[in-house]
Structure formats: structure tokens, C-alpha cells
Design an enzyme around this catalytic site. Sequence first.
Site, PDB file in Angstrom:
ATOM      1  CD  GLU A  64      -2.648  -1.175   2.607  1.00 38.41           C
ATOM      2  OE1 GLU A  64      -3.811  -1.545   2.539  1.00 38.41           O
ATOM      3  OE2 GLU A  64      -2.095  -0.810   3.663  1.00 38.41           O
ATOM      4  CG  ASP A 235      -4.534  -4.362   9.585  1.00 36.84           C
ATOM      5  OD1 ASP A 235      -4.868  -5.462   9.099  1.00 36.84           O
ATOM      6  OD2 ASP A 235      -3.403  -4.118  10.011  1.00 36.84           O
TER       7      ASP A 235
END
Lengths: 348, 348
Positions: A64, A235
Site C-alpha cells: 500500500e 486492518d
Amino acid sequence: MTQPSDKALVPFVSVDHMMRLIHHIGIEPMLRGLADYIEADFKRWELFDKTPRVASHSAEGVIELMPTSDGEVYGFKYVNGHPKNTAEGLQTVTAFGLLADVGNGYPVLLSEMTILTAMRTAATSAMVAKHLAPKGADTMAMIGNGAQSEFQTLAMKAICGLKSVRLYDTDPAATAKCAANLAGHGLNVVACDTPEDAIQGAQILTTCTADKQYATILTDNMVGAGVHINAIGGDCPGKTELAPAILHRSDIFVEFPPQTRIEGEIQQLAPDHPVTELWQVITGAAAGRTSDRQITLFDSVGFAIEDFSALRYLRDQLPATGLYHPLDLLADPDDPRDLFGMVQRAAS
Amino acid sequence: MTQPSDKALVPFVSVDHMMRLIHHIGIEPMLRGLADYIEADFKRWELFDKTPRVASHSAEGVIELMPTSDGEVYGFKYVNGHPKNTAEGLQTVTAFGLLADVGNGYPVLLSEMTILTAMRTAATSAMVAKHLAPKGADTMAMIGNGAQSEFQTLAMKAICGLKSVRLYDTDPAATAKCAANLAGHGLNVVACDTPEDAIQGAQILTTCTADKQYATILTDNMVGAGVHINAIGGDCPGKTELAPAILHRSDIFVEFPPQTRIEGEIQQLAPDHPVTELWQVITGAAAGRTSDRQITLFDSVGFAIEDFSALRYLRDQLPATGLYHPLDLLADPDDPRDLFGMVQRAAS
């Protein structure tokens, strides 16, 4: 070879520098410093450029990029999440990050962020618990005793006055490691054999496990009234830690709803389930804890602004400590239109 | 202080290394090598993860992250674009980039990309011109003689057999700089006083100017039949270089339509104006140039896959050249769950 100019050299904080910085400042003062910077940025939340993280998913995990900007400074973090890495002797999460000048686009700081992410995640948890946990909370259950557990615990001590931590992990070796690391830090550390034992007497319940699947670390009947749940491990899509019934009994606080609804515990709920944005609690625009019986839940997924705050804190420590080295990252010819000439002259 | 493990050390190619690599390989062979890697990745275009770049715009410019992945390797580039930087003695565009292993998320290469971007942009332009320019094209008009002009010119020589380049810039000093840099590279270099003069006899028209506004570098009556236009400079919202009438007379070829429609010359056209994707020309699925009278236009904005190809090429040069150094970027404790213990032990 001509030497690069100052503008071409970006201060770089290596893993070694970061560890030395933590010892130079002291881990608890540094966690407090980070929490102060994070809280300050939550107070000016509205002015930040907020983009959901840009994720590249694969069968093994995710990579990410998490960018943000306050209009003067731009920051981003690269971070991966690969749950199977641990079995291969690698970190589940590694990260690095960068700050740049919005005015000219030049990077001004590059840093390791594997350690700094653990520090900022812990500082964020504790800063949030300071606002939401019941008054006088001094005991935490730490469910999941992996790489973040000691940081979470020491941040709760440094920022919320934690006195006792009760550890549980499915792997007793992880608990033993965590307990050994926390020895000598002024906390009462209790290793527990079951999660039920770990939550006895705890006003703060922290979950931080790494399975990439719907898991149920806390079941409904384990969670009594009046606690604060600090849910760290849920998450990414498909990864949660709490039974949905707990969510329905809780008042839920989140960083950035569009991201948390995809990645957090609340991915198990309807897309319009009410949540409160933390920055509004911190500015006083929304209520936090309103009763002793209430269950507050911080559905933490980590947001780019927290990394930005951490890098901002780091940058401010560098002039006095010198714990960085200049990296020859940017080409900077004397005449900016003469990039080719700079390359050509380097031959001599 | 314990030494970091191999996994923690990421090969880093500095600006100095990059310049030495160019001289070690030779700029024209390196441009050909880059073009080969870029062409190979255009041939497998469909398997890439394609995301429009993530842009953070400000009054002064833009900072962008350009990620992609082929499923095994992940790459991204950080790049800024600040047109006013030149006036302050800074580069308009600076960049760095990274490759990582999709399987475990660990970075495997960090590199300067200011120089490498100029190289890959030029290699892409020439690779595309090889497919689209009229047969026997050997003369190029180079409109805009800034930082990319020499790279563009030498790539056209190395890959398309360019013999002559005709230079024009609104600033004669830029033209003089470009002409001086290109001396001794085996090209006929002609400095021109007007854009009309520069395009005389040119089969390839390259525009590469840096104004962040709708500009008209080429007007309709300047462009005759049978040319290939290599439009480099129109690469962000509000920034174009060509009169719309030229676009309407051209067959337009683009990298990734969703991005080009926002950032390229075709932002001036209707959102459904027909364009051809270059990867289809390169695989043979779509026609390129079909007649001698046709105007072909490469509306170049730069796409993440080209950076990926360039980083892939770079990585493959490192073992033999050793032109990198290992950067202590990743925390890598012996026990991955014991990040805190690693930090704690570093105190001694």
C-alpha cells in the site's frame, strides 16, 4: 565527479538511526512526543488532503501507498502486509516513508518506518484511549503478543498511566517474549493462559493479531460493560478480530470512515452503521465516552495522517541529534534545464 | 550494534551511480536496452495492475505516485511536476522509484529516477516512433530544448536512425545548450529561430515544453500531412501544447486512455473521441500507420508501466556493474515478532 548540491541530498533515517534515536530520546518520551504530534494533526484534520490508501492486493498480501498533505508538506508511506511472512522469518509489516515540500516537490526526508509505524500506531492507540477509556483505567489485556505488543503497552503506560498488562497469545512463546521484553519497564506484567483470563480486571482490551481472515479473538460474552476496546489487528478486507455482537454493543470510533468501512472491524456491519470520527472527539465537536457502562471501541486501521505526524515529529528531531545521513537521491544540475550536460560531465 | 541482515538491505542506486551506469553501458545502448524492456512490457500490457496515478495537486504543481504490478514484482515512482522550479534553479521534475517482491512485500530496489525518467521517456517516445513514424524518417523538429530534449534526440537516433535534429525554444539559450550537448554525437544539429523553421523537412515533430497552461506550441497550419507528432509536454490537467485542429486531423495513440483523457492533449477533445492503445499496435491487434499521408500522434503522458520496465532494466544491470550500495531501510529482527527486542538490544 562533481559533488551534488544540498538540494539533491535528502536526509535519510536508517533502521540503525531510528533505533539510536529511540534510545537517545527514550522510548516513553518519544511515544509521548509522537502522540502530541498526532493529536495536533487530528485537531486540524479538516485541512488535510485525505485519500484512501492505494492498495495492490495479491494472494500473499498487500502493498500500500498512503499519501496525504497539509498543503505545505506532503507525506506518504509505503507499507506491506503479508501475514505468512512470519513463518518465513520475515516481518509481516515493513514500511518506509517520505516528506516533501509541496511548494517545489522536492523530498526533504526519507525514513525507515517499520519501527516508526509500530511507534506511531501505539502512540495513536494511547492518545485515543486517553480520550475514550474509563477514568482511572490502569489495566490492559494485550491479546496478541507479536511485534506491536510491547509498543502498545509502553504507550498506554507513558500516555494513559497504565500500571498492569495481562498478556495472551495462542503461542505461549510470543507471550514469554513479550513478558521478557517488558521486564524492567515499571509495569506489572501477567502472562495468561486464556483470553478469558487476560481480560480479568482489564478496563482496556487491545487486540493485535495477524490472521488474514475473519477471526473472533474476542467473543461477545467475554466483553463486559464499561471497557475500552483498542482493536488494532483488523486492518484489511477479510481480516477482523471481534464478534459482530460486540460491535453492536459498542460506540465505535474511527479514523477515516471511507477507509475503515473497507478495512476495519466495521466491514462486518451495514455500510451506514453509525460511527464517530475521532478528530471530532478530539476537537470537542462530538462526544467521546458518556457513561461508565459504555463500551467504547477504537476500530484502528491506521491512517496516512498518523504517518505524516510521525514523520513531522522525526524531522523535528534531526537537527539536534544528527541521526541521519544525506542521500544522493535527486539529480540537481546547476542549470535545471541541463540534466543531460550534468550526466555528460560526470564521465570525466 | 548488530549488523542488519541481507533482507534488511535494499540496493540503492544514487544519482552518482546512475550517471556512472549510463557511461559504463553507453547512453545509446542503454536507451535501446530500456526501449526493449518497455516494448516487452507493452506486449504483456493486459496482465499489469493498472491504476491511474495518485496525484496531489497544489497551486505550485503536483506530486504523484505511480504504482503498478505484474503479479510478481511491484513498482512505483514518486514524481513531482513544478513548472516554476526552473526559475528558482530547481528541476521541474524530480523522481525516485522502487521495486518490491509481491510475494513478501519487501522492497528489492530503490533508485533515483530523475535521470532514469528522462531516459525512459525518451526510450518510450523512440520505441513508439519506430512503430508509427513514416518509413525513412530521419529528421526531427525538437520544440522545447529543456532537460529532456537531448535524451529525446539521442533515443530517436539510437532506435529510429535519426540523422538530423532541428531545435527551437522560446529561449535561445536553451537551444544553444541543447546544440552544444548534442555536438559530437553523430547528428546534424540545426538551431532554428522559429518553430516554423524547425519543422521544415521534419517527419517527426517532438513537443516538450513545460508551461502549466493551455499553450499552442504547434498551430494547425504548421503541421503537414505524413508526419509523426511526439507530444511529450502535455501531461497534466490544464497543460497542452497542440491546437485542437491538429488533434482532429490526427490518428491518436495513447498509453492508458483513462489517464490520457485527463492529462494529455486529448483533454481538449470529447471524452469519447477515438484513440488507439499503443500496446495493441505493438502486439499487432490494432493498426498503426496505414498511409504516407496520415498524421500519427503519440499523446504521451508517461505511464507507471514504463517506469516499471525501466526499474526492471536497472535491476538487471546491477549484479554485473555493482553500481549501487546497500541501504539499511528495513527493520529485520532475527525473530520477526521481536521488533521491540531488536530495538532494545540496539542500546548496548
